[in-house]
Write a protein that holds these residues in place. Structure first.
Motif, short mmCIF file in Angstrom:
data_model
loop_
_atom_site.label_atom_id
_atom_site.label_comp_id
_atom_site.label_asym_id
_atom_site.label_seq_id
_atom_site.Cartn_x
_atom_site.Cartn_y
_atom_site.Cartn_z
N THR A 144 -16.59 63.31 22.92
CA THR A 144 -16.99 61.92 22.64
C THR A 144 -18.13 61.91 21.62
O THR A 144 -18.85 62.89 21.46
CB THR A 144 -17.46 61.22 23.92
OG1 THR A 144 -18.54 61.96 24.48
CG2 THR A 144 -16.35 61.07 24.93
N GLU A 145 -18.26 60.75 20.98
CA GLU A 145 -19.26 60.57 19.94
C GLU A 145 -19.84 59.18 20.12
O GLU A 145 -19.06 58.23 20.32
CB GLU A 145 -18.53 60.67 18.60
CG GLU A 145 -19.42 61.00 17.42
CD GLU A 145 -18.57 61.19 16.17
OE1 GLU A 145 -18.49 62.32 15.69
OE2 GLU A 145 -17.98 60.20 15.72
N PRO A 146 -21.15 59.02 20.06
CA PRO A 146 -21.70 57.68 20.22
C PRO A 146 -21.18 56.76 19.11
O PRO A 146 -21.02 57.19 17.98
CB PRO A 146 -23.21 57.88 20.09
CG PRO A 146 -23.43 59.33 20.28
CD PRO A 146 -22.18 60.03 19.87
N VAL A 147 -20.91 55.52 19.48
CA VAL A 147 -20.44 54.55 18.49
C VAL A 147 -21.60 54.22 17.57
O VAL A 147 -22.72 53.98 18.02
CB VAL A 147 -19.92 53.27 19.21
CG1 VAL A 147 -19.61 52.17 18.20
CG2 VAL A 147 -18.70 53.59 20.04
N ASN A 148 -21.33 54.27 16.26
CA ASN A 148 -22.36 53.93 15.28
C ASN A 148 -22.58 52.42 15.31
O ASN A 148 -21.66 51.66 15.04
CB ASN A 148 -21.91 54.36 13.88
CG ASN A 148 -21.82 55.88 13.76
OD1 ASN A 148 -22.67 56.59 14.30
ND2 ASN A 148 -20.81 56.35 13.06
N LEU A 149 -23.80 52.04 15.59
CA LEU A 149 -24.10 50.61 15.64
C LEU A 149 -24.57 50.13 14.28
O LEU A 149 -25.15 50.87 13.50
CB LEU A 149 -25.18 50.35 16.70
CG LEU A 149 -24.79 50.80 18.13
CD1 LEU A 149 -25.97 50.65 19.09
CD2 LEU A 149 -23.58 50.06 18.65
#
Ligand SMILES: *[C@@H]1O[C@H](CO)[C@@H](O)[C@H](O)[C@H]1NC(C)=O
Ligand SMILES: *[C@@H]1O[C@H](CO)[C@@H](O)[C@H](O)[C@H]1NC(C)=O
Ligand SMILES: *[C@@H]1O[C@H](CO)[C@@H](O)[C@H](O)[C@H]1NC(C)=O
Ligand SMILES: *[C@@H]1O[C@H](CO)[C@@H](O)[C@H](O)[C@H]1NC(C)=O
Length: 215
Positions: free
Chosen positions: A59-64
């Motif tokens: 998983t990868e954090p969603v780019n905000l």
């Protein structure tokens, strides 16, 4: 050893404390439209952070950004995390889950599918296009070949008919000169021309026969 066990127990306790609510499993939005994802849970120390699951399984954090933001709500002990994509892109398609930091807990997640409307997605591969073009060419060729072939066939048939007719006419001409009909035709010509002033051989012979037949 004791400290390590304490930490492990703590993390297990906090893991177990989180109660996940059911998620919407699937969301489909049109390209450039707004997509709102939601994850809800109870007893979480920290709010979930939105992550996107990659094809590798990680998983990868969603780019905000100003187009992609998250916010939270809390009511009656139920906490919810929202992820809003105001301008969905095709590559935003994927599995989105909330992850609780310092834990291995992920919400069930929602699969977001961003699609292009059908009239815009008719993107055929080159080979398919070529096949269609070939088929079109064949059809066009048939459209040209079939009528012209039938025309050719018709004209040949007509030619043959005309030849036959001409042949028949020729035969008729020869038949006109048939010796057996000589007398009658000759008669006709003579009669029309001389109005029976002269008797021809044929009528004379006929008359003679009549005389002979008389008793
Ligand atoms: C976030 O941005 C980085 C760099 O632009 C990119 O490599 C990564 O794939 C993005 N993550 C997601 C979930 O889109
Ligand atoms: C989160 O953002 C969405 C979209 O702007 C909004 O509809 C919703 O009310 C917000 N929720 C909270 C708790 O702020
Ligand atoms: C997703 O696609 C958009 C254009 O459609 C592009 O600007 C953006 O960089 C892409 N993001 C990723 C993570 O590939
Ligand atoms: C996560 O754990 C680290 C130590 O392992 C700690 O420093 C950090 O504050 C924790 N983060 C949260 C959000 O609890």
């Amino acid at each position: 050893m004791g400290v390590f066990l304490f930490i492990v127990l703590c993390s297990v306790a906090s893991d177990k404390g989180i109660m996940l609510e059911p998620d919407r499993p699937f969301l489909r939005v049109k390209i450039f439209e707004r997509a709102e994802l939601e994850c809800c849970y109870k007893n979480a120390v920290n709010n979930g952070i939105w992550v996107k699951r990659l094809s590798s399984g990680q998983t990868e954090p969603v780019n905000l950004s100003e187009e992609v933001f998250q916010n939270y709500s809390k009511s009656n002990g139920k906490q919810c995390g929202f992820l809003t994509l105001t301008n969905a892109k095709l590559n935003d398609t994927g599995m989105y889950q909330c992850h609780f930091i310092n834990t291995t807990v992920y919400t069930h997640g929602t699969y977001l599918q961003v699609f292009k409307p059908i009239e815009k997605t008719i993107s055929l591969s080159e080979s398919t296009k070529n096949k269609i073009l070939t088929a079109e060419g064949v059809l066009l060729l048939l459209c040209v070949v079939i009528p012209s072939a039938s025309l050719l066939f018709k004209s040949k048939k007509q030619n043959r008919l005309e030849m036959k007719k001409m042949k028949q006419e020729e035969e008729n001409i020869y038949q006109g000169l048939n010796l057996e009909d000589c007398c009658t035709t000759y008669d006709q010509i003579e009669r029309s021309q001389t109005q029976s002033q002269y008797q021809d051989v044929c009528t004379a012979m006929e008359e003679r026969e009549e005389i002979l037949e008389k008793p």
